[in-house]
Design a protein around this motif. Structure first.
Motif, PDB file in Angstrom:
ATOM      1  N   VAL A 226      73.956  13.055  27.236  1.00  0.00           N
ATOM      2  CA  VAL A 226      73.433  11.930  26.464  1.00  0.00           C
ATOM      3  C   VAL A 226      71.985  11.664  26.858  1.00  0.00           C
ATOM      4  O   VAL A 226      71.631  11.677  28.042  1.00  0.00           O
ATOM      5  CB  VAL A 226      74.302  10.681  26.706  1.00  0.00           C
ATOM      6  N   GLY A 227      71.155  11.426  25.857  1.00  0.00           N
ATOM      7  CA  GLY A 227      69.753  11.148  26.110  1.00  0.00           C
ATOM      8  C   GLY A 227      68.961  12.378  26.506  1.00  0.00           C
ATOM      9  O   GLY A 227      67.816  12.273  26.935  1.00  0.00           O
ATOM     10  N   GLU A 228      69.563  13.555  26.360  1.00  0.00           N
ATOM     11  CA  GLU A 228      68.931  14.836  26.726  1.00  0.00           C
ATOM     12  C   GLU A 228      68.349  14.764  28.144  1.00  0.00           C
ATOM     13  O   GLU A 228      67.179  15.068  28.380  1.00  0.00           O
ATOM     14  CB  GLU A 228      67.847  15.242  25.722  1.00  0.00           C
ATOM     15  N   THR A 229      69.178  14.355  29.094  1.00  0.00           N
ATOM     16  CA  THR A 229      68.750  14.324  30.492  1.00  0.00           C
ATOM     17  C   THR A 229      68.941  15.672  31.169  1.00  0.00           C
ATOM     18  O   THR A 229      68.523  15.859  32.311  1.00  0.00           O
ATOM     19  CB  THR A 229      69.529  13.251  31.267  1.00  0.00           C
ATOM     20  N   TRP A 230      69.581  16.605  30.503  1.00  0.00           N
ATOM     21  CA  TRP A 230      69.723  17.990  30.931  1.00  0.00           C
ATOM     22  C   TRP A 230      70.263  18.783  29.747  1.00  0.00           C
ATOM     23  O   TRP A 230      70.810  18.210  28.814  1.00  0.00           O
ATOM     24  CB  TRP A 230      70.709  18.121  32.117  1.00  0.00           C
ATOM     25  N   TYR A 231      70.084  20.089  29.796  1.00  0.00           N
ATOM     26  CA  TYR A 231      70.760  20.946  28.823  1.00  0.00           C
ATOM     27  C   TYR A 231      70.992  22.322  29.439  1.00  0.00           C
ATOM     28  O   TYR A 231      70.345  22.707  30.429  1.00  0.00           O
ATOM     29  CB  TYR A 231      69.991  21.062  27.507  1.00  0.00           C
ATOM     30  N   ALA A 232      71.946  23.037  28.873  1.00  0.00           N
ATOM     31  CA  ALA A 232      72.262  24.393  29.300  1.00  0.00           C
ATOM     32  C   ALA A 232      72.370  25.277  28.069  1.00  0.00           C
ATOM     33  O   ALA A 232      72.923  24.869  27.049  1.00  0.00           O
ATOM     34  CB  ALA A 232      73.571  24.419  30.088  1.00  0.00           C
ATOM     35  N   LYS A 233      71.845  26.488  28.169  1.00  0.00           N
ATOM     36  CA  LYS A 233      71.804  27.390  27.008  1.00  0.00           C
ATOM     37  C   LYS A 233      72.052  28.822  27.457  1.00  0.00           C
ATOM     38  O   LYS A 233      71.421  29.295  28.411  1.00  0.00           O
ATOM     39  CB  LYS A 233      70.437  27.295  26.316  1.00  0.00           C
ATOM     40  N   PRO A 234      72.965  29.529  26.798  1.00  0.00           N
ATOM     41  CA  PRO A 234      73.179  30.941  27.126  1.00  0.00           C
ATOM     42  C   PRO A 234      71.916  31.763  26.886  1.00  0.00           C
ATOM     43  O   PRO A 234      71.156  31.508  25.947  1.00  0.00           O
ATOM     44  CB  PRO A 234      74.280  31.363  26.159  1.00  0.00           C
ATOM     45  N   ASP A 235      71.728  32.750  27.767  1.00  0.00           N
ATOM     46  CA  ASP A 235      70.562  33.616  27.642  1.00  0.00           C
ATOM     47  C   ASP A 235      70.873  34.941  28.329  1.00  0.00           C
ATOM     48  O   ASP A 235      70.997  34.993  29.560  1.00  0.00           O
ATOM     49  CB  ASP A 235      69.330  32.963  28.270  1.00  0.00           C
ATOM     50  N   ALA A 236      71.006  35.997  27.548  1.00  0.00           N
ATOM     51  CA  ALA A 236      71.218  37.344  28.076  1.00  0.00           C
ATOM     52  C   ALA A 236      72.362  37.403  29.086  1.00  0.00           C
ATOM     53  O   ALA A 236      72.255  38.019  30.144  1.00  0.00           O
ATOM     54  CB  ALA A 236      69.928  37.867  28.711  1.00  0.00           C
ATOM     55  N   GLY A 237      73.479  36.765  28.763  1.00  0.00           N
ATOM     56  CA  GLY A 237      74.649  36.798  29.625  1.00  0.00           C
ATOM     57  C   GLY A 237      74.603  35.837  30.795  1.00  0.00           C
ATOM     58  O   GLY A 237      75.557  35.764  31.581  1.00  0.00           O
ATOM     59  N   LYS A 238      73.524  35.106  30.928  1.00  0.00           N
ATOM     60  CA  LYS A 238      73.371  34.101  31.983  1.00  0.00           C
ATOM     61  C   LYS A 238      73.332  32.717  31.326  1.00  0.00           C
ATOM     62  O   LYS A 238      73.530  32.575  30.119  1.00  0.00           O
ATOM     63  CB  LYS A 238      72.072  34.325  32.759  1.00  0.00           C
ATOM     64  N   LEU A 239      73.048  31.704  32.136  1.00  0.00           N
ATOM     65  CA  LEU A 239      72.932  30.349  31.610  1.00  0.00           C
ATOM     66  C   LEU A 239      71.600  29.760  32.070  1.00  0.00           C
ATOM     67  O   LEU A 239      71.270  29.798  33.260  1.00  0.00           O
ATOM     68  CB  LEU A 239      74.088  29.491  32.130  1.00  0.00           C
ATOM     69  N   LEU A 240      70.823  29.270  31.110  1.00  0.00           N
ATOM     70  CA  LEU A 240      69.607  28.528  31.429  1.00  0.00           C
ATOM     71  C   LEU A 240      69.966  27.059  31.543  1.00  0.00           C
ATOM     72  O   LEU A 240      70.635  26.513  30.666  1.00  0.00           O
ATOM     73  CB  LEU A 240      68.556  28.708  30.333  1.00  0.00           C
ATOM     74  N   VAL A 241      69.513  26.420  32.614  1.00  0.00           N
ATOM     75  CA  VAL A 241      69.763  24.993  32.810  1.00  0.00           C
ATOM     76  C   VAL A 241      68.417  24.303  33.042  1.00  0.00           C
ATOM     77  O   VAL A 241      67.610  24.756  33.860  1.00  0.00           O
ATOM     78  CB  VAL A 241      70.697  24.722  34.005  1.00  0.00           C
TER      79      VAL A 241
END
Length: 352
Positions: A226-241
């Motif tokens: 909530v409030g975009e205080t963090w996000y995580a996104k898949p990237d080349a089999g890993k996770l960007l945080v």
């Protein structure tokens, strides 16, 4: 043929140059040795029409058709915890999402823990092939006879009958200059004797971690709090945080702040069952905002041959097709298909 110098080889500058190159002789000057080195090379690379203020959303929607060859499905997942209902409802409305059950959310991201009490999903968010988009715009510039010069930092600008742009001992002349210098846009304006807008670069940090628990994250959506205080996104089999930080900084080759990253990783970890045991690498980019946090596109009111293409914030790639077309239309005095109210909201005249 009119000569135009575009200062900056990120997505803003190279897309504007491509649009202009069919009607003018265009020279792109980029300080780094490659295009898209700073903010453009460190983008989250996501297209979501509803992300941003009203003028940004209008540019997103006007860009949607152009983006299609560069997109692959991703989707996004909004997560709320106890006590976050007010913020969750606001994000739900702003992002035009549909609330789903937490169990349904776990079908997308199976590592969500029991502290997650609410979830919403939107399928339309898509990944952008950012490198291919930059290279395709560059091909258009070169195909139309334009020049792309890298490794040349602008050190001075003079205006007489034409603009002279100095890069150390080298000099380039043209009738018009497009300022697409990203975090350095106000510095370029000052060198040109043009009143700065008040562009503020803000650091956005990122960490890459191994796939949590050995899961295949390839099809996971981007997910965030909530409030975009963090996000995580898949990237080349890993996770960007990312902690989704926006700390004001001076223009520079940004790097991640370890403490800020640690806080963001902790916020992410509070929502999932798998602990963060290793960080593979970290980096940061600069998102540059105008005082009202929307783009600045068009001729400077006091010096019309100096054209602004700045203040992209975190919306550079998703707005680029429409923003670059507007810059070209305003520069070449062609009619624009955008609503006049949107054009006014983006104009540098609002800061005059």
């Amino acid at each position: 043929m009119t000569g135009i110098i575009v200062i900056g080889g990120g997505i803003a500058g190279i897309s504007a140059a491509a649009r202009l190159s069919a009607h003018a002789h265009v020279t792109v000057i980029e300080a780094e040795d490659a295009l898209g080195y700073h903010a453009s090379g460190r983008s989250a690379a996501l297209f979501e029409e509803n992300y941003g203020c009203a003028s940004v959303v209008a540019l997103n929607r006007a860009s949607a058709a152009y983006h299609q060859p560069y997109l692959t499905p991703r989707g996004f997942l909004l997560l709320g915890r106890t006590g976050e209902d007010t913020g969750f409802e606001a994000d739900l409305a702003d992002l035009n999402s549909v609330e789903i059950t937490v169990d349904e959310a776990r079908t997308f991201v199976p590592i969500l823990n029991d502290t997650v009490t609410r979830a919403a999903y939107h399928a339309s968010a898509q990944d952008i092939d950012t490198d291919r988009m930059i290279q395709d715009f560059a091909k258009v510039v070169r195909g139309n006879g334009g020049q792309i010069i890298t490794g040349k930092r602008v050190t001075g600008l003079e205006h007489g009958s034409n603009w002279t742009v100095h890069c150390g001992t080298d000099a380039f002349t043209a009738q018009m200059v497009v300022n697409a210098a990203g975090a350095w846009a106000d510095q370029i304006a000052t060198l040109a004797g043009v009143r700065p807008i008040g562009i503020t670069p803000c650091r956005r940090s990122m960490a890459r971690i191994p796939a949590p628990g050995g899961h295949d994250v390839t099809k996971w959506p981007i997910f965030f709090g909530v409030g975009e205080t963090w996000y995580a996104k898949p990237d080349a089999g890993k996770l960007l945080v990312s902690p989704a930080d926006e700390d004001a900084v001076e223009p520079h080759d940004a790097w991640a702040d370890d403490m800020v990253l640690a806080e963001g990783l902790d916020r992410y970890a509070q929502h999932v069952t798998e602990p963060v045991t290793r960080v593979e690498n970290t980096w940061a980019g600069l998102r540059s905002f105008s005082p009202d946090r929307t783009l600045v596109l068009g001729r400077d009111p006091a010096r019309p041959s100096f054209i602004w293409c700045a203040g992209q914030g975190g919306y550079g790639f998703q707005t680029a097709p429409a923003a670059s077309q507007l810059v070209a239309d305003l520069t070449l005095e062609h009619p624009s298909e955008l609503d006049p109210g949107v054009i006014a909201a983006l104009s540098p005249e609002r800061f005059a």
